[in-house]
Design an enzyme around this catalytic site. Structure first.
Site, mmCIF file in Angstrom:
data_model
loop_
_atom_site.group_PDB
_atom_site.id
_atom_site.type_symbol
_atom_site.label_atom_id
_atom_site.label_comp_id
_atom_site.label_asym_id
_atom_site.label_seq_id
_atom_site.Cartn_x
_atom_site.Cartn_y
_atom_site.Cartn_z
ATOM 1 N N ARG A 33 -2.108 9.372 11.909
ATOM 2 C CA ARG A 33 -2.987 8.231 12.098
ATOM 3 C C ARG A 33 -4.267 8.654 12.779
ATOM 4 N NH1 ARG A 33 -0.669 2.922 12.701
ATOM 5 N NH2 ARG A 33 -2.350 1.430 12.384
ATOM 6 N N LYS A 45 2.340 4.410 1.497
ATOM 7 C CA LYS A 45 2.550 4.860 2.880
ATOM 8 C C LYS A 45 2.375 6.369 2.888
ATOM 9 C CE LYS A 45 5.644 4.563 6.831
ATOM 10 N NZ LYS A 45 5.338 5.896 7.334
ATOM 11 N N GLU A 75 -5.057 7.001 7.658
ATOM 12 C CA GLU A 75 -4.116 8.115 7.753
ATOM 13 C C GLU A 75 -4.767 9.356 7.141
ATOM 14 O OE1 GLU A 75 -1.049 7.454 9.081
ATOM 15 O OE2 GLU A 75 0.331 8.958 8.305
ATOM 16 N N GLU A 114 0.831 -1.212 0.000
ATOM 17 C CA GLU A 114 0.000 0.000 0.000
ATOM 18 C C GLU A 114 0.861 1.256 0.000
ATOM 19 O OE1 GLU A 114 -3.731 -1.884 2.546
ATOM 20 O OE2 GLU A 114 -2.490 -0.339 3.452
HETATM 21 P P1 AMP Z 1 6.278 5.115 10.893
HETATM 22 O O1 AMP Z 1 5.480 6.290 11.396
HETATM 23 O O2 AMP Z 1 7.436 5.510 10.036
HETATM 24 O O3 AMP Z 1 6.603 4.138 11.979
HETATM 25 O O4 AMP Z 1 5.304 4.323 9.895
HETATM 26 C C1 AMP Z 1 4.088 3.755 10.293
HETATM 27 C C2 AMP Z 1 2.980 4.755 10.069
HETATM 28 O O5 AMP Z 1 2.710 4.952 8.691
HETATM 29 C C3 AMP Z 1 1.644 4.310 10.624
HETATM 30 O O6 AMP Z 1 1.534 4.512 11.991
HETATM 31 C C4 AMP Z 1 0.676 5.176 9.838
HETATM 32 O O7 AMP Z 1 0.490 6.396 10.537
HETATM 33 C C5 AMP Z 1 1.395 5.477 8.552
HETATM 34 N N1 AMP Z 1 0.781 4.903 7.349
HETATM 35 C C6 AMP Z 1 0.669 5.541 6.177
HETATM 36 N N2 AMP Z 1 0.089 4.773 5.253
HETATM 37 C C7 AMP Z 1 -0.189 3.583 5.837
HETATM 38 C C8 AMP Z 1 -0.780 2.371 5.379
HETATM 39 N N3 AMP Z 1 -1.194 2.211 4.130
HETATM 40 N N4 AMP Z 1 -0.904 1.359 6.283
HETATM 41 C C9 AMP Z 1 -0.468 1.503 7.553
HETATM 42 N N5 AMP Z 1 0.104 2.621 8.022
HETATM 43 C C10 AMP Z 1 0.251 3.669 7.192
#
Ligand code: AMP
Length: 590
Positions: free
Chosen positions: A277, A272, A322, A270
């Site tokens: 969130r 990102k 998100e 998917e």
């Molecule tokens: P990180 O903040 O770098 O740890 O990455 C994880 C975060 O990416 C999650 O907590 C979400 O806020 C965000 N995110 C963005 N797109 C997605 C997605 N398709 N699935 C899950 N998380 C996502």
């Protein structure tokens, strides 16, 4: 139960930094704890009087404690401040001063857990004219009756700074052992076996408690329910659309093939999105939005509430997604920092929603029509969101997704996601359940940027010269899950704008000293000269060149050339990078 018994528990917990020992100490205490006190004890050992999902805050400043100490001990505020300067800790100061207390109170009673708990809870609800006086009396009443040790822990609890080092895993394991023993089981504390010879039965108990915690986010409820009852009673707990749930987290991979290796083939890949969130609960017309810090931000996002009411076709659900900001003119996504201001906004909310609109990208569902869907596979959950969401571009959409087992297709999709202005991609195991609050290998993030760490600011210095009035030179720490402690890992002072708001096209920095200072001020614990200690609360993302071993910081590591990227208002301090991750990065470098 007398409060002194709880302070003895605190002391024992403080005397060791080993998780296993803490577990045993707490389990032993809970084993003999009267049922009626269990819920209060479970909160108090975490240094809180409301569950984490409750928005109420104690909100008492150190100065008020100083005044309360003056009433309770008869010692002048000047002398109190002197002792405080010397100890650097208001808890220890209280202990010392109550020991010296000149004014003997004739009718001082033994404090009970009930009394301490209810007085501290009351602090959060006292409002309006004269509230400071009422708060002062409420604290002074406790300190007047307190024995020295009790004064220390009352002070720390009121300041929301208890620090006895109980991580969530420790709490869970201690409840499990206490339950097991109260129900006729016997653990062998000498056993090397992680379940102390309790075998699969104890493991099952522990898992049930974890599941119940995932649903409630509240060990007080869970422990109280089972302690003298059947563990199966936990099955009656269900997610609540208006209460927050911890979100599932991702691990990371270096490249496409490593990501596939961890989540398996085929995988769902998917976009990102770089936003923040949102976990959104809907029950009829009632819509509740929580951040991953479990804060309720429904009032800050009225347009999202409306969107959910109008575009989700089911009576009740909790969806995960998100919110990404975009520029209303160019329709281009904007970096997270631009929308982060919406999270705390209290006024002009409608205008803000127009200036900084968000698009919701939904990627999961954990509750549907009265039932949890956590245990369903990701594919099943995805089908559900496809069924219930009416997509509306720039308002609400499903996360862009492909399902593939092929490296080439994955690379193409990764590139497409980056070209669209996203941060990277997420790889997801299509058969995996949803794991609230866990960073498991069924979700993997892949992004191209240089490594960054999320760290918590724990100290700073007041600036001089043109930086007078601002905090500068920030000491940062990472989280140690095992001991619920923050371990220092370095200092930073670059990557920050000198002036607020002034657009300098050459200045790539997005956060100013002023903004950082304002964010940190409410959490200042002590000040000695220019040096300030700060309660771990504000999370920042730092870039750095390298991680080095270092004896100067309590984590044993230091960051070389750290530089601020952004403030992460959406993160709880215990969600910052962990010691285990830092150790992993360190090894990876070589
Ligand atoms: P990180 O903040 O770098 O740890 O990455 C994880 C975060 O990416 C999650 O907590 C979400 O806020 C965000 N995110 C963005 N797109 C997605 C997605 N398709 N699935 C899950 N998380 C996502």
């Amino acid at each position: 139960m007398d409060y002194i018994q709880l302070t003895e528990l605190y002391e024992k917990l403080e005397s060791t930094s080993k998780r296993l020992e803490k577990t045993i100490i707490l389990a032993e205490f809970l084993k003999n704890c009267p049922k009626k006190d269990v819920d209060k004890i479970m909160l108090l050992v975490q240094g809180i009087v409301f569950p984490k999902s409750d928005d109420r805050k104690i909100g008492v400043a150190s100065k008020l404690i100083v005044k309360a100490l003056n009433i309770a001990s008869g010692i002048t505020t000047d002398d109190i401040e002197k002792t405080w300067k010397k100890t650097g800790d208001l808890g220890l100061t209280s202990e010392e001063l109550i020991k010296k207390k000149r004014q003997h109170t004739l009718f001082s009673q033994d404090l009970t857990v009930d009394k301490v708990f209810s007085n501290i809870q009351k602090l959060a609800t006292i409002e309006g004219l004269g509230s400071t006086d009422v708060k002062l009396k409420t604290i002074a009443e406790l300190l007047t009756s307190a024995k020295p040790k009790e004064a220390k822990y009352i002070t720390r609890t009121v300041l929301e700074d208890l620090r006895v080092g109980l991580g969530e895993g420790t709490l869970r394991d201690a409840i499990a052992i206490a339950y097991y023993e109260r129900h006729g089981g016997k653990v062998d504390l000498e056993s090397k076996d992680p379940s102390f010879g309790g075998g699969s039965e104890l493991v099952k108990i522990r898992d049930s408690i974890q599941e119940a915690y995932d649903v409630t986010n509240d060990y007080a409820i869970v422990a109280q329910m089972i302690i003298d009852d059947d563990i199966n009673i936990l099955q009656t707990l269900e997610l609540n659309t208006q209460k927050p749930v911890k979100v599932m987290l991702a691990q990371k991979a270096k490249n496409v093939s490593e990501a596939f290796e961890t989540v398996g083939r085929p995988a769902a890949i998917e976009y990102k999105y770089d936003g923040f969130r949102m976990l959104i609960g809907k029950h009829g017309d009632k819509v509740t939005i929580h951040t991953r810090r479990l804060e309720n931000v429904s009032a800050q996002f009225p347009e999202v509430v409306k969107l959910i009411r109008e575009n989700i076709t089911t009576e009740s659900c909790i969806i995960d997604g998100e919110a990404v900001g975009y520029n209303p003119q160019t329709k281009k996504y904007v970096p997270f920092q631009n929308i982060s201001q919406r999270i705390k906004r209290k006024y002009d909310i409608e205008q803000m929603a127009k200036d900084v609109p968000v698009e919701l990208n939904i990627f999961d569902i954990i509750y549907y029509d009265g039932k949890s869907t956590i245990k369903e596979t990701f594919s099943e959950r995805r089908k559900l969101i496809e069924k219930i969401i009416k997509e509306k571009p720039f308002h609400i959409r499903l996360a862009q997704q492909v399902i593939t087992d092929n490296d080439n297709d994955a690379e193409k999709f990764y590139k497409k996601s980056l070209d669209a202005g996203n941060e990277g991609v997420m790889f997801k195991n299509i058969n995996a359940p949803y794991k609230p609050g866990s960073r498991v290998g069924t979700w993997i993030k892949l992004k191209p940027v240089m490594e960054t760490l999320d760290v918590v600011i724990v100290a700073a210095e007041w600036g001089e010269g043109k930086r007078t009035g601002w905090l500068t030179s920030y000491t940062v720490a990472i989280y140690d899950e095992d001991t619920d402690n923050y371990l220092e890992i370095g200092k930073f002072g670059t990557g920050i704008k000198e002036k607020k708001g002034e657009e300098d096209l050459n200045d790539e920095n997005i956060v100013s000293f002023n903004e950082l200072t304002e964010a940190l001020k409410p959490y200042i614990i002590t000040e000695k000269g220019r040096e300030v200690t700060i309660k771990p609360n504000i999370v920042v993302e730092l870039k750095f060149e390298e991680i080095q071993k270092s004896p100067s910081y309590s984590s044993g590591y230091a960051l070389r050339f750290p530089r601020l990227v952004r403030i992460r208002m959406d993160r709880r301090p215990d969600e910052s990078s962990t010691l285990n991750q830092v150790e992993g990065f360190y090894k990876e470098q070589y």
